[in-house]
Design a protein around this motif. Structure first.
Motif, PDB file in Angstrom:
ATOM      1  N   LEU A  10      19.530  20.228  32.032  1.00  0.00           N
ATOM      2  CA  LEU A  10      18.092  20.244  31.844  1.00  0.00           C
ATOM      3  C   LEU A  10      17.782  19.407  30.621  1.00  0.00           C
ATOM      4  CD1 LEU A  10      17.267  24.040  32.349  1.00  0.00           C
ATOM      5  CD2 LEU A  10      17.022  22.190  33.995  1.00  0.00           C
ATOM      6  N   LYS A  11      16.769  18.598  30.726  1.00  0.00           N
ATOM      7  CA  LYS A  11      16.376  17.830  29.558  1.00  0.00           C
ATOM      8  C   LYS A  11      15.876  18.784  28.489  1.00  0.00           C
ATOM      9  CE  LYS A  11      15.420  13.540  31.884  1.00  0.00           C
ATOM     10  NZ  LYS A  11      14.482  12.478  32.143  1.00  0.00           N
ATOM     11  N   ARG A  12      16.049  18.385  27.269  1.00  0.00           N
ATOM     12  CA  ARG A  12      15.683  19.230  26.134  1.00  0.00           C
ATOM     13  C   ARG A  12      14.222  19.670  26.205  1.00  0.00           C
ATOM     14  NH1 ARG A  12      17.992  19.347  20.600  1.00  0.00           N
ATOM     15  NH2 ARG A  12      16.420  20.360  19.332  1.00  0.00           N
ATOM     16  N   ASP A  13      13.371  18.851  26.781  1.00  0.00           N
ATOM     17  CA  ASP A  13      11.944  19.174  26.839  1.00  0.00           C
ATOM     18  C   ASP A  13      11.538  19.902  28.127  1.00  0.00           C
ATOM     19  OD1 ASP A  13      12.161  17.102  28.682  1.00  0.00           O
ATOM     20  OD2 ASP A  13      10.363  16.076  27.979  1.00  0.00           O
ATOM     21  N   PHE A  14      12.493  20.473  28.843  1.00  0.00           N
ATOM     22  CA  PHE A  14      12.192  21.136  30.111  1.00  0.00           C
ATOM     23  C   PHE A  14      11.048  22.131  29.970  1.00  0.00           C
ATOM     24  CE2 PHE A  14      12.707  24.726  33.022  1.00  0.00           C
ATOM     25  CZ  PHE A  14      12.628  24.078  34.237  1.00  0.00           C
ATOM     26  N   PHE A  15      11.061  22.953  28.965  1.00  0.00           N
ATOM     27  CA  PHE A  15      10.034  23.982  28.806  1.00  0.00           C
ATOM     28  C   PHE A  15       8.771  23.436  28.146  1.00  0.00           C
ATOM     29  CE2 PHE A  15      13.838  26.561  29.360  1.00  0.00           C
ATOM     30  CZ  PHE A  15      13.409  27.412  30.360  1.00  0.00           C
ATOM     31  N   LYS A  16       8.766  22.144  27.810  1.00  0.00           N
ATOM     32  CA  LYS A  16       7.577  21.523  27.239  1.00  0.00           C
ATOM     33  C   LYS A  16       6.886  20.588  28.233  1.00  0.00           C
ATOM     34  CE  LYS A  16       9.181  21.855  22.517  1.00  0.00           C
ATOM     35  NZ  LYS A  16       9.518  21.182  21.272  1.00  0.00           N
ATOM     36  N   ARG A  17       7.513  20.364  29.390  1.00  0.00           N
ATOM     37  CA  ARG A  17       6.896  19.513  30.409  1.00  0.00           C
ATOM     38  C   ARG A  17       5.580  20.133  30.859  1.00  0.00           C
ATOM     39  NH1 ARG A  17      11.649  19.192  34.605  1.00  0.00           N
ATOM     40  NH2 ARG A  17       9.977  20.210  35.747  1.00  0.00           N
ATOM     41  N   HIS A  18       4.642  19.299  31.253  1.00  0.00           N
ATOM     42  CA  HIS A  18       3.338  19.804  31.681  1.00  0.00           C
ATOM     43  C   HIS A  18       3.443  20.728  32.880  1.00  0.00           C
ATOM     44  CE1 HIS A  18       1.006  16.296  29.607  1.00  0.00           C
ATOM     45  NE2 HIS A  18       1.714  17.016  28.759  1.00  0.00           N
ATOM     46  N   ASP A  19       4.231  20.343  33.877  1.00  0.00           N
ATOM     47  CA  ASP A  19       4.349  21.188  35.065  1.00  0.00           C
ATOM     48  C   ASP A  19       4.967  22.540  34.723  1.00  0.00           C
ATOM     49  OD1 ASP A  19       6.890  20.129  34.603  1.00  0.00           O
ATOM     50  OD2 ASP A  19       7.202  19.437  36.648  1.00  0.00           O
TER      51      ASP A  19
END
Length: 101
Positions: A10-19
């Motif tokens: 998972l990319k580090r920003d998974f929980f920061k993605r808009h979706d």
């Protein structure tokens, strides 16, 4: 028999993605995201496709069973995931997890 192990990155920003943020902030959002992560793991060894076999794609009931998720959650969130581009529905009924590489 040797066990096979797969990696889900998972990319580090998974929980920061808009979706992801949209889903998480919905009623039952945490359950939706857990279901999504379970689908990602299930699709790893099938190159992103969610299928029971070569001839049979998973249906809502099957996905509820294998992920131990309430069928009502499965039915409501699949459409949302498709709308947000988190998964695709192929012509043959196969669900494809868009973020599997």
């Amino acid at each position: 028999m040797a066990k096979k192990y797969y990696w889900l990155k998972l990319k580090r920003d998974f929980f920061k993605r808009h979706d992801t943020r949209i889903v998480e902030n919905m009623p039952n959002g945490e359950k939706y995201l857990l279901f999504y992560l379970k689908l990602l793991v299930e699709s790893i060894d099938h190159e992103g496709n969610l299928r029971f076999s070569d001839t049979l794609p998973y249906n809502d009931s099957m996905l509820a069973t294998i992920t131990e998720t309430d069928i009502d959650i499965v039915r409501s969130v699949i459409k949302l995931f498709v709308e947000l581009g988190m998964m695709d529905m192929l012509d043959d009924g196969t669900l494809y997890m868009s973020h599997i590489e």
